[in-house]
Each structure stands twice: as structure tokens, then as C-alpha cells.
Design a protein around this motif. Structure first.
Motif, PDB file in Angstrom:
ATOM      1  N   ASP A  92       0.841  -1.194   0.000  1.00 37.89           N
ATOM      2  CA  ASP A  92       0.000   0.000   0.000  1.00 37.89           C
ATOM      3  C   ASP A  92       0.883   1.253   0.000  1.00 37.89           C
ATOM      4  O   ASP A  92       2.062   1.202   0.367  1.00 37.89           O
ATOM      5  N   HIS A  93       0.306   2.368  -0.423  1.00 38.05           N
ATOM      6  CA  HIS A  93       1.022   3.641  -0.432  1.00 38.05           C
ATOM      7  C   HIS A  93       0.537   4.497   0.736  1.00 38.05           C
ATOM      8  O   HIS A  93      -0.653   4.775   0.864  1.00 38.05           O
ATOM      9  N   ALA A  94       1.476   4.934   1.546  1.00 43.19           N
ATOM     10  CA  ALA A  94       1.123   5.728   2.720  1.00 43.19           C
ATOM     11  C   ALA A  94       0.882   7.191   2.381  1.00 43.19           C
ATOM     12  O   ALA A  94       0.127   7.885   3.066  1.00 43.19           O
ATOM     13  N   TRP A  95       1.544   7.673   1.316  1.00 40.66           N
ATOM     14  CA  TRP A  95       1.436   9.097   0.970  1.00 40.66           C
ATOM     15  C   TRP A  95       1.777   9.262  -0.501  1.00 40.66           C
ATOM     16  O   TRP A  95       2.831   8.826  -0.957  1.00 40.66           O
ATOM     17  N   THR A  96       0.862   9.878  -1.243  1.00 39.64           N
ATOM     18  CA  THR A  96       1.086  10.200  -2.651  1.00 39.64           C
ATOM     19  C   THR A  96       0.910  11.697  -2.816  1.00 39.64           C
ATOM     20  O   THR A  96      -0.071  12.270  -2.333  1.00 39.64           O
ATOM     21  N   TYR A  97       1.830  12.343  -3.511  1.00 41.54           N
ATOM     22  CA  TYR A  97       1.810  13.805  -3.544  1.00 41.54           C
ATOM     23  C   TYR A  97       2.591  14.323  -4.747  1.00 41.54           C
ATOM     24  O   TYR A  97       3.347  13.599  -5.394  1.00 41.54           O
ATOM     25  N   ALA A 102       3.934  19.032  -1.054  1.00 41.46           N
ATOM     26  CA  ALA A 102       4.412  18.186   0.044  1.00 41.46           C
ATOM     27  C   ALA A 102       4.316  18.896   1.392  1.00 41.46           C
ATOM     28  O   ALA A 102       3.802  18.339   2.372  1.00 41.46           O
ATOM     29  N   ARG A 103       4.826  20.111   1.475  1.00 38.38           N
ATOM     30  CA  ARG A 103       4.809  20.822   2.756  1.00 38.38           C
ATOM     31  C   ARG A 103       3.371  21.030   3.240  1.00 38.38           C
ATOM     32  O   ARG A 103       3.055  20.806   4.416  1.00 38.38           O
ATOM     33  N   SER A 104       2.501  21.465   2.336  1.00 36.40           N
ATOM     34  CA  SER A 104       1.102  21.694   2.704  1.00 36.40           C
ATOM     35  C   SER A 104       0.441  20.407   3.180  1.00 36.40           C
ATOM     36  O   SER A 104      -0.334  20.405   4.146  1.00 36.40           O
ATOM     37  N   ILE A 109      -2.865  17.532   6.376  1.00 33.45           N
ATOM     38  CA  ILE A 109      -3.553  16.240   6.336  1.00 33.45           C
ATOM     39  C   ILE A 109      -3.441  15.577   7.708  1.00 33.45           C
ATOM     40  O   ILE A 109      -2.333  15.357   8.203  1.00 33.45           O
ATOM     41  N   PRO A 110      -4.548  15.275   8.353  1.00 35.48           N
ATOM     42  CA  PRO A 110      -4.505  14.703   9.716  1.00 35.48           C
ATOM     43  C   PRO A 110      -3.653  13.442   9.782  1.00 35.48           C
ATOM     44  O   PRO A 110      -3.769  12.549   8.928  1.00 35.48           O
ATOM     45  N   ASN A 111      -2.779  13.400  10.770  1.00 33.60           N
ATOM     46  CA  ASN A 111      -1.945  12.234  11.103  1.00 33.60           C
ATOM     47  C   ASN A 111      -0.850  11.922  10.080  1.00 33.60           C
ATOM     48  O   ASN A 111      -0.049  10.997  10.319  1.00 33.60           O
ATOM     49  N   LEU A 112      -0.799  12.658   8.976  1.00 30.25           N
ATOM     50  CA  LEU A 112       0.241  12.355   7.982  1.00 30.25           C
ATOM     51  C   LEU A 112       1.623  12.664   8.533  1.00 30.25           C
ATOM     52  O   LEU A 112       2.555  11.856   8.388  1.00 30.25           O
ATOM     53  N   TYR A 113       1.773  13.822   9.168  1.00 29.24           N
ATOM     54  CA  TYR A 113       3.084  14.176   9.710  1.00 29.24           C
ATOM     55  C   TYR A 113       3.553  13.133  10.720  1.00 29.24           C
ATOM     56  O   TYR A 113       4.705  12.677  10.682  1.00 29.24           O
ATOM     57  N   GLU A 114       2.672  12.716  11.617  1.00 28.04           N
ATOM     58  CA  GLU A 114       3.055  11.761  12.650  1.00 28.04           C
ATOM     59  C   GLU A 114       3.483  10.425  12.022  1.00 28.04           C
ATOM     60  O   GLU A 114       4.468   9.810  12.463  1.00 28.04           O
ATOM     61  N   ARG A 115       2.753  10.010  10.992  1.00 30.19           N
ATOM     62  CA  ARG A 115       3.092   8.732  10.356  1.00 30.19           C
ATOM     63  C   ARG A 115       4.439   8.812   9.638  1.00 30.19           C
ATOM     64  O   ARG A 115       5.265   7.901   9.737  1.00 30.19           O
ATOM     65  N   MET A 116       4.666   9.912   8.909  1.00 30.37           N
ATOM     66  CA  MET A 116       5.925  10.055   8.187  1.00 30.37           C
ATOM     67  C   MET A 116       7.097  10.220   9.155  1.00 30.37           C
ATOM     68  O   MET A 116       8.192   9.687   8.917  1.00 30.37           O
TER      69      MET A 116
END
Length: 648
Positions: A92-97, A102-104, A109-116
Motif C-alpha cells: 500500500d502507499h502511505a502518501w502520494t503527492y 508536500a509541505r502543505s 492532512i490529519p496524522n500524515l506528519y506523525e506517520r511520516m
């Protein structure tokens, strides 16, 4: 039966991907079923294992030293690529951008920063600092694919264009480490048409039969021990290894590496040309341009020309066969007299010598031999390359990746600004362009398509706008160039130029802030588009920068000289290494430039030259624009007050 029919459709419509990715045929059915039903069953075969930070085997030149986990098989798992039809797995892909988002994304995006942050082992005191680390470190994890650009309107533009999307695989996929010698799986992306979903897949390439075997993939598939391969692997090496490696590639230690004259490589020019056909010895055609009363029949596929070409000397017709002049947005390939007859055309054979960024950067290197026999640079790398003062130092990342990386390290060691703008070789409107000072990012960007790296104009002339705080904003200037012939050179410039502005005050703090570093706003949703005519600009420029030798008339003459030298460089060599002559050919180009402060002088810097440019603004503010252009190109009427001959 219905499922068999759907499977056969899958094989037919996905054949190119299946073959390109070398997927063994006995995996096809199970791959189809897993993608169709979104079966992610890797957890039954693999596990994440924590990396032992105290492991004595972790060396300075190891790969992937920042990863927290690695992937291994579970107990008693056996994977045989030749017999096990189920041994192909989805990731699966966790983040596509897109890079510009990317910065925005990380901020909003909720929880994206914490996951990355967890996935990339980022531990900082603040989220702001963490985002900066992620934007640097993500190039150790990124993968890419391309989709049709949303900035291209197929109703108005000549060709469809694609822009890359980047993605981070989930925790399992992102934890598979690199090995050149021990890779045991192949990992690749796969687009599943029925659900319009992009998956990553991996499958064994050797038999894996030991419990708890670590899974490795090869990040760079070319497994030969070449210099380029070693450069491409640097993003996964330690910083100290990178520095030591590149410091052994200096121009003093490797003069042969830097003495390669790419601008003399006939192969590159032939690869970039579109197989244009032209008369090797141009056949002279009888000119009717001196007949000032003639009515010229014009065929065009350009709506603006149809709307605004209203001079009584021209009549727009519906068929190319009826026309004396062909003014086309689509690119022609056959310029032979037997094809064109006495028709005139708005294109030159092999004109992508100047409209293709890759070739433009190469022909510009002729400047040193044509105009400057002695070195005027304090930089041995630029002096060796022969770059002109009016073009940013440019490296072709397809052929000059090693030279670029060595030069990047040289500038870092000399404490020089190391900000670069990376551009696709043949796209406009800032599509797929990135400003960065990250070597990892620059090395990996060509994975989405051929790129050039240009030294960023980090000391631009800025214009202070009353409502924007700060030292001023970036701007670029667009001139219209009119080319009547190349031998002899007959080149004209339209004195009315066009301006584009950044929307934020200039700073090098956030290099990914589009509205700070780019000026193309008219294709960007909800972006403010600042309009300013050239007379207002000249007044503001002279007020802010016009002291001593920097007044606009002086800078304008430098700009004209730059354009003259560009076309001299582009026409000096015979085809295919120069633009080909054709008696039927004329051309309109748009040339974009910036102004840079160099040794307290204003130096024009060419950005690009465009074929069939967008002239909506020209027609809006100057309805007579196309009448003037046609009169210069096709009737040889050069006494227009807004048009200047810069041939000599």
C-alpha cells in the motif's frame, strides 16, 4: 466465465506493464486477483524487525543507516519464484503527492506528519523542524509515476504533457533495505486499470527458504559497478561517505571527466530532433514579400491568430492547400521544397536547438570559443564547461550526473550558495520544476524523466511592490523574437515585453514555496495574477535600480546582445548541431529571462525559449500584435515602431 473474460481483458490492457516489469507469467493470475480484490497478504509471510543500533556490522559506508526496521520472512516461509504462484505481494502507499504540495500536505492532512515522522525516524522538538527533516529525508524513500498534467488544456495546447507524482510506500515497503549483491526481491509500481489504482508490488527473484531471511531490493537496477551507478546510490549513503567519494572526483584529480565536450556530441542532437526532413542544400524560392499590395492567404490552427489577424493584406482560409502561409501550433517535420512548394511556414527545421532546454544549454557552451578566448571566471568548473554569462551554469543529468555531483560538493566545500533549479528538458509553465539545495533530491529527480540542473539565480534583481512587505519580489521578462532567416541571420525583437511576478517577497528560507520562487500564476488555481505593462515597469525599475550604469536603456541593450549571441551560437554549426536553413521558414518565439546582480552589474539570464507561446495578453493589450508580427515575418515590413532589428 465472466471472470475469465475480465482476466483476459486484464492481460490485454496491461501487457506493456507486465512485460516491462519482467513479471513472470505464472504470477499473472494471482496478481490480477490480488489487485482486483485488494488482497494485502504480506503479513502472512513477512515481518518488521527493529534494527539493532548497537550492531557492530553497521559500517560508515552502509546503506539505509537511518531506517528503524528491516523486513524478514516469518518462520518456515519458503518463497520460490519458479513454482509458487502466490509469491507476489501488494504494498500500500502511505502518501502520494506532488512535490509542490508536500509541505502543505504535511501541515494539513490529519496524522500524515506523525506517520511520516515515525516511518522516517524523525525526532524533533517542533513539528515545523520535523517537516524540514522529512522534506529532506523523504528522498531516501520516494518512488514515482507520472500522470497527465492538470496545467495542460488539450483544447488549447499542442501536446499532452505529464507530470510526476511521488509516493512513500507503507511501513513494510519502506523498510525493505538496499543491497547490490544480495537483492532477493524485485519491487515496482503497477497501475491497475479497472479501479484506476496505483499499487506497488514485489516478488522473489531467487528462492528464499531460510526462516527469518532479510528481504533486500536493488534501488538502482543497473548492477554494473559504474561511476554513474555509484552516484545514483549516494542518497542512501551516509553524509561522510558522500563527501569523501565526491572529493575524489575533483577537476584536478579527474580532468578527463570534465573535458568531455557534450556540446559536440552529434548523437545527442540527433536523439532530440524529431526526424525533421529538410533540403540539405536549400532551394531558393522567388520572394513576393516586396509586393506590398499582395493579399496573403493564411491557414492557421491558432484561434488567436484567426481572431486578431485583421490586416487587409491577409485572408484566413480553411484549407492548407489554399494557403500561401501556414501558421501552425502543431510541429511540422517535412520542410522540403517538394512538400512546401512556395508556401511560407512559421517554423524552422531543427529549431528545437533553442526550444529544447537540453540542447539550448549545450549550444550556449559555444559562446566561449565564439566570444571569449580567455577565462573570465574564478571557477575552474564553469571555465572548463564554457558557460556564457547570460545562462546559468547547467548540467545535463542524463549525461553529466557525476560532473554535477562533484561540482555540488566543490561549491559546498567553498561555502558557496548551492541552490539549484531542476527542470524537465521539454516542458513549460514551471511544470515539474523544483528549487532545492538537496543533492539527494537532485540525484533522484531524473527518475521521473530527463532533467537538467541549473544554478538558481539566488541574487535576482527584485521589484518592490507597495502592498508586499520585504525587499521585493522576483519577476521575469518575456520578449517576442521574430526570426526571418539564419544565413544571414535576420532577427528582430518586439520592444513591448511582458512581465510575470512572484506573489511573495523573495527569500531562500523555503525553497518549495511556489509563490516565492516561481512567477507563472495564470495556470495556478486561485493564485493572484499581477498585471503590469512595460512602461509602468520601466518607470518603477529606473526608480529602484536605475542608478549609474543600471538604467533600463543600458540593461535593454545587454538583453538584445544576449539574444543575438544565443542565435549566433544556435546557427554557427551545420545541422543536426545547428538550426537548419529553409527559405520557406519564419518563426515567432517567446524568450523568458531574469535579471541577476553580478559584481554590482545587472546581468540578463536566459530562462528558456518557447515555440508557439501563449500570446493572450499581447492580443488583449495590443490588438494589433499579430498584424505586426505577420508584417515583419512574411511581408518584410520592418519599419514598425515597436520592432527592432537586432541581427547585427
Amino acid at each position: 466465465m465472466a471472470d475469465d473474460s475480465a482476466y483476459e481483458d486484464f492481460l490485454r490492457t496491461h501487457e506493456f506493464q507486465l512485460v516491462l516489469n519482467n513479471i513472470p507469467k505464472h504470477f499473472y493470475r494471482r496478481l490480477y486477483e490480488k489487485m482486483k480484490n485488494e488482497i494485502f497478504d504480506s503479513g502472512s509471510y513477512f515481518q518488521l524487525c527493529p534494527v539493532d543500533d548497537d550492531d557492530d556490522e553497521i559500517e560508515e559506508d552502509a546503506f539505509n543507516v537511518e531506517r528503524r526496521y528491516y523486513v524478514s520472512t516469518l518462520e518456515n516461509v519458503v518463497l520460490d519464484p519458479n513454482t509458487d504462484e502466490n509469491a507476489i505481494f501488494l504494498i500500500d502507499h502511505a502518501w502520494t503527492y506532488r512535490i509542490k504540495d508536500a509541505r502543505s500536505n504535511l501541515q494539513n492532512i490529519p496524522n500524515l506528519y506523525e506517520r511520516m515522522a515515525s516511518l522516517m525516524n524523525v525526532d524533533t522538538e517542533t513539528k515545523e523542524d520535523g517537516i524540514e527533516v522529512i522534506l529532506q529525508r523523504m528522498w531516501k524513500y520516494n518512488q514515482t509515476y507520472t500522470l497527465t498534467s492538470t496545467q495542460i488544456n488539450p483544447q488549447e495546447d499542442c501536446e499532452e504533457a505529464y507530470e510526476p507524482y511521488w509516493y512513500i510506500m507503507d511501513e513494510l515497503g519502506s523498510s525493505i533495505r538496499h543491497s547490490s549483491a544480495n537483492a532477493n526481491v524485485c519491487c515496482t509500481s503497477f497501475f491497475f486499470g479497472p479501479t484506476q489504482t496505483m499499487f506497488s508490488i514485489f516478488y522473489p527473484i531467487v528462492r528464499i527458504d531460510q526462516s527469518y531471511s532479510e528481504i533486500f531490493r536493488n534501488f538502482v537496477y543497473d548492477n554494473t559497478d559504474t561511476l554513474e551507478r555509484n552516484i545514483r546510490l549516494l542518497p542512501w549513503r551516509s553524509l561522510n561517505h558522500r563527501k569523501d567519494f565526491l572529493r575524489n572526483l575533483t577537476i584536478e584529480k579527474n580532468p578527463d571527466l570534465f573535458n568531455k565536450k557534450l556540446e559536440s556530441s552529434r548523437e545527442i542532437y540527433e536523439k532530440c530532433h524529431r526526424n525533421d526532413l529538410y533540403d540539405k542544400t536549400p532551394i531558393r524560392i522567388e520572394s513576393s514579400s516586396t509586393d506590398r499590395d499582395r493579399i496573403w492567404k493564411v491557414y492557421t490552427d491558432h484561434d488567436l491568430v484567426k481572431e486578431h489577424l485583421n490586416d487587409s493584406h491577409y485572408q484566413v482560409v480553411d484549407s492548407p492547400d489554399q494557403a500561401d502561409i501556414l501558421f501552425l501550433m502543431t510541429q511540422m517535420q517535412d520542410f522540403r521544397s517538394e512538400t512546401l512548394g512556395k508556401k511560407l511556414i512559421n517554423q524552422f527545421p531543427l529549431e528545437n536547438i533553442v526550444t529544447n532546454k537540453e540542447l539550448l544549454a549545450l549550444v550556449a557552451r559555444r559562446w566561449k570559443s565564439l566570444y571569449d578566448s580567455k577565462s573570465s571566471q574564478n571557477d575552474p568548473y564553469i571555465d572548463c564547461q564554457g558557460s556564457p554569462p547570460w545562462l546559468a551554469t547547467t548540467f545535463n543529468l542524463t549525461y553529466e550526473l557525476a560532473q554535477f555531483a562533484a561540482y555540488f560538493q566543490y561549491r559546498e566545500d567553498q561555502h558557496l550558495d548551492n541552490t539549484w533549479i531542476v527542470k524537465p528538458i521539454n516542458l513549460t509553465r514551471s511544470i515539474d520544476m523544483s528549487v532545492t539545495n538537496s543533492l539527494d533530491m537532485i540525484i533522484r529527480l531524473p527518475e521521473s524523466g530527463p532533467k537538467i540542473a541549473c544554478k538558481y539565480v539566488s541574487s535576482p534583481v527584485l521589484l518592490k511592490i507597495p502592498e508586499i512587505e520585504g525587499n521585493g519580489v522576483k519577476f521575469d521578462v518575456r520578449y517576442v523574437l521574430l526570426l526571418r532567416s539564419i544565413r544571414p541571420l535576420k532577427l528582430y525583437i518586439h520592444k513591448i515585453f511582458w512581465l510575470r511576478f512572484a506573489n511573495k517577497a523573495y527569500t531562500l528560507k523555503e525553497l518549495d514555496d511556489y509563490e516565492t520562487h516561481f512567477t507563472v500564476m495564470n495556470y495556478r488555481p486561485n493564485a493572484f495574477l499581477r498585471q503590469m505593462n512595460c512602461q509602468t515597469f520601466i518607470s518603477m525599475y529606473n526608480e529602484q535600480h536605475g542608478q549609474s550604469e543600471q538604467a533600463w536603456p543600458v540593461v535593454e541593450q545587454r538583453i538584445f546582445q544576449m539574444f543575438r549571441e544565443i542565435f549566433h551560437c544556435a546557427t554557427y554549426e551545420q545541422p543536426p548541431m545547428g538550426i537548419a536553413g529553409c527559405p520557406s521558414s519564419r518563426a515567432l518565439y517567446a524568450a523568458d529571462l531574469m535579471l541577476e546582480i553580478v559584481d554590482n552589474q545587472v546581468q540578463p539570464k536566459l530562462l528558456e525559449i518557447n515555440f508557439t507561446p501563449d500570446c493572450h495578453r499581447a492580443c488583449t493589450f495590443y490588438p494589433n500584435f499579430y498584424n505586426q508580427v505577420f508584417n515583419v515575418l512574411f511581408r518584410d515590413v520592418t519599419d514598425e515602431q515597436d520592432v527592432v532589428d537586432i541581427s547585427i
